[in-house]
Scaffold this motif. Sequence first.
Motif, PDB file in Angstrom:
ATOM      1  N   ASN A 108      -6.381   4.791   1.789  1.00 26.69           N
ATOM      2  CA  ASN A 108      -5.926   3.450   1.435  1.00 26.69           C
ATOM      3  C   ASN A 108      -4.861   2.943   2.391  1.00 26.69           C
ATOM      4  N   ARG A 156     -12.263   2.163   2.657  1.00 29.36           N
ATOM      5  CA  ARG A 156     -11.382   1.723   1.570  1.00 29.36           C
ATOM      6  C   ARG A 156     -10.138   1.011   2.097  1.00 29.36           C
ATOM      7  N   GLN A 213      -4.530  -0.737 -10.339  1.00 27.25           N
ATOM      8  CA  GLN A 213      -4.073  -1.074  -8.988  1.00 27.25           C
ATOM      9  C   GLN A 213      -2.557  -1.301  -9.017  1.00 27.25           C
ATOM     10  N   ILE A 273       0.834  -1.210   0.000  1.00 26.78           N
ATOM     11  CA  ILE A 273       0.000   0.000   0.000  1.00 26.78           C
ATOM     12  C   ILE A 273       0.864   1.253   0.000  1.00 26.78           C
ATOM     13  N   SER A 281      -8.786  -2.540   0.811  1.00 32.37           N
ATOM     14  CA  SER A 281      -7.422  -2.801   0.323  1.00 32.37           C
ATOM     15  C   SER A 281      -6.801  -3.945   1.115  1.00 32.37           C
ATOM     16  N   ASN A 328     -14.218  -1.908  -0.963  1.00 31.03           N
ATOM     17  CA  ASN A 328     -13.471  -0.821  -1.605  1.00 31.03           C
ATOM     18  C   ASN A 328     -14.380   0.242  -2.200  1.00 31.03           C
TER      19      ASN A 328
END
Lengths: 346, 230
Positions: free
Chosen positions: A40, A156, A284, A28, A160, A150
């Motif tokens: 995130n 979110r 992504q 992340i 993730s 998500n």
Amino acid sequence: MEAVYILSSFLFPLSILIAIIYLISLAIRHHNHGSSNLQNSIFFSVEDASSQGFLLVALTLFGVLLFALNQKYVHSRLDWEPILLIIGILAFTLSYYTKSLYLSLLGIFATYWWWIAQSIKLVNSTQPGFFLLASAFFALSYLLLGGSINRLAAYRRFGSMFIGLGTIFLIILLFFISMNFSVDSLMYQQQAIKSQDYILLLIPTLFLAGSFYLTWRQRSLRPLEYVLLGCVVLVFLGVFLYTLTVPNAYGGNYQAISPLSLFGTTATIGLCVAFMINAYHRHQVALINLLAFTLFIFIIMKYIDWFNRTLDTALFFISAGLLFFLLGWGMERGRRYLLKQMKEQP
Amino acid sequence: MDQQNLSLEVSNWLKAGKSQEEVFSELLSQGHTVAEIQQALSAAKLKAVLPEETQQTTVRAITFLGTLMLGIGIFAFIAANWDGLTSSIKLLILLLSIVAFHVAGVIAEDRKRPIIAEASFFVGTIMFGASIFLVAQNAALRINWPDGLLLWMFGVLALGFARTSYLQYFAAIVLGVIAAIGILFNFVDYPYGWDWQSASLVLLAVGTALTGYLGWVQRKNILAKQPSIY
């Protein structure tokens, strides 16, 4: 033996938990490097990280306290599995109120391990094929749930986390079926199948069906992702059927490459590439990096797994060096190409 | 405010010591969108890693490592001559080291040398842990070794709480996890309940309450400060 089993039930999930927290935060963070997105992040300040860490330690100490009280005062008259379940439920509840990712990871691991322990007790045997398929269903459920969560901006980070966890879990399972030594152990432990063994698949199947229904209602999956999902299920169903129909076919012959290992390897590479293409379409970045890294490690492991016993030592190292060089160069080019294409897209 | 000025303002706030979350909350309340704030934060972060800042970080890291090495050096010297020392001398050396490193930390903090202060307190923390195990060894206490880790964790937490030091907090978290694993091992190895295991139960209960309380309070603060982020 029982002591080892009890210990592994606590230590194994804990060590994997720490490794996965690290891997997810790496993935992340890498993602955030390109596009800063606080919602995130697994944590976004030291205070955030330490508060989650303290709650994780508190719950771990509490679990050990319950276990110790059970040992000392009632001489283990109570089973240890419910303690895991209690910790799992507490972790989920606290995670909901405190919005802590670490606690939800602990909750997932504690309940998953509880399910494994209870299942072994229930069917009074260990069936590797069943556990593999059931674990794959859990991994897919996490991926689907992650996709659904998500969509909610406020959660979110949890989405993730579920996607990262599902991907890593799936990769570990694919690694497992593709390795010669693990295939051997898988087949070696195989026992005669009893009808009650199928109970093992009940909860994971329901979980997967529920997650799939949620995703389908939200229409959050693309047509290609339905195909990908079907492919993953088919791969694990294939392995499952293989373990049922060809018991102990491999017979500990380390010199040979077993058909299951060959199938597992092809499936792993194919699925990794397919997931990478999907991550590219979904923009992504973190997943592309994670999968590229995984693929690199996987090919190195496969090379060692297949050829360290069959090739001459000098030839093994020379060809390994060439393979690593070509692989590193090719994969880095591919990864950069995908990321560049993504940046150029509006 | 255009994007460039916004980035400049964010950069100044970060330099002044405001956390990312505070910046986020402040700008959200001023009516900026999430995308604008993220762009400004990215630009400010990029600015923060320019050569001058990188150099400062390197200097800080070297200073921290230097102080740490000094502490470890003293520790290694004591360890090398360990067998020739009596128990009371060993204890005295460790107690004096604890006091010396903590006093050094306080002085460095007063003189605005936060990195040296942090490193000094950290070495003091290591000395504190070593002392716990030495006392247990000298007094031949019949207790679990992970209990010592929990006692160590309590001391680290107290110092971390007094100074709001996240380094100490993270050290406490690591100690707590190792202690939990160690105690679990112990109860699996000796499942029939010995008297000396009672201390573990008390310490586990206190540890749960303490870390749980700290985590809960910190979490409440974060959730109250940044409802928009969560």
